[in-house]
Scaffold this active site. Sequence first.
Site, PDB file in Angstrom:
ATOM      1  N   ARG A 183       0.834  -1.205   0.000  1.00 59.42           N
ATOM      2  CA  ARG A 183       0.000   0.000   0.000  1.00 59.42           C
ATOM      3  C   ARG A 183       0.868   1.253   0.000  1.00 59.42           C
ATOM      4  NH1 ARG A 183      -4.622   0.375   4.350  1.00 59.42           N
ATOM      5  NH2 ARG A 183      -5.043   2.250   3.106  1.00 59.42           N
ATOM      6  N   CYS A 241      -0.926   6.129   9.184  1.00 63.44           N
ATOM      7  CA  CYS A 241      -1.376   4.808   8.709  1.00 63.44           C
ATOM      8  C   CYS A 241      -2.548   5.022   7.760  1.00 63.44           C
ATOM      9  CB  CYS A 241      -1.751   3.909   9.881  1.00 63.44           C
ATOM     10  SG  CYS A 241      -3.096   4.538  10.902  1.00 63.44           S
TER      11      CYS A 241
END
Length: 285
Positions: A183, A241
Amino acid sequence: MTNPLSDALVSTQWLADHLDAPDVRVVDASWYMPAENKNARDFYDAEHIPGAVFFDIDDIAADDSAPLPHMMPDAIKFSAKVRKLGLGDGVRVVVYSQKGSALAACRAWWMLRHFGHHDVVVLDGGLPKWIAEGRPVTDAPTPPRERHFTARANSFLLREYDQVLSNVKTKREQLVDARAGERFRGEVDDPWGKSGHVPGSYNLPFTELLNSDGTFKSADEIKAAFDAAGVDLNKPIVASCGSGVTACVLAMGAYISGHKQVAVYDGSWAEWATTEDSPVDTGPA
């Protein structure tokens, strides 16, 4: 109360020994990512550590004026919510998760610290370790014991979008991204739209700080993980995050290693990816 692990973690044995102490409050702060299609409250209702109350980050940790999930509320709302759970002045709060030490247990730990409650620790290994050791659980509701909570926000532990954007140029702080490598590198479609990472940030997946049983690795192992990611624990750090939850695992890891003032970018990638002009990089750090 002597803590055998650190001033941020307690062992299952410590909690078992102090479960009935009048100044200890146990909190189930479990949370599941939307893709997991699980309801943490349902699991709590079926099985929790005796005396535990449920800390719902999508309720307590939700700024109703923000379009993003579980954004930090103001001090008044936070105080009103947590005092009804019996969390407040003069008690040690022990937070656990249904998924080991990680995720929302660390988010709750960070939030309580942000609002000035420092006598808060995470149960190392969480509910899975507790159950694996044959310790008691119950489905009995925990009667509310409202307690006064004095909120004193510490803005040093929180970063907002404009501060992170400015830091892209100044590089005064190291932004460390807790998401999985694929990601971070933009190799997969991202649930928030844009794929990639904030320019200049480092990647340290939060799972690198945990053992297979959900407990935290040793301080030396955690330091080594930060070092391998190119992060200097002696310099300012901001954790990020997907939506501000697993970033708190990095904050906890750094705390265990002696770096106790790690800030968290509350909006994280959910905000960055959905803000039109945000710069994005792909590939490795």
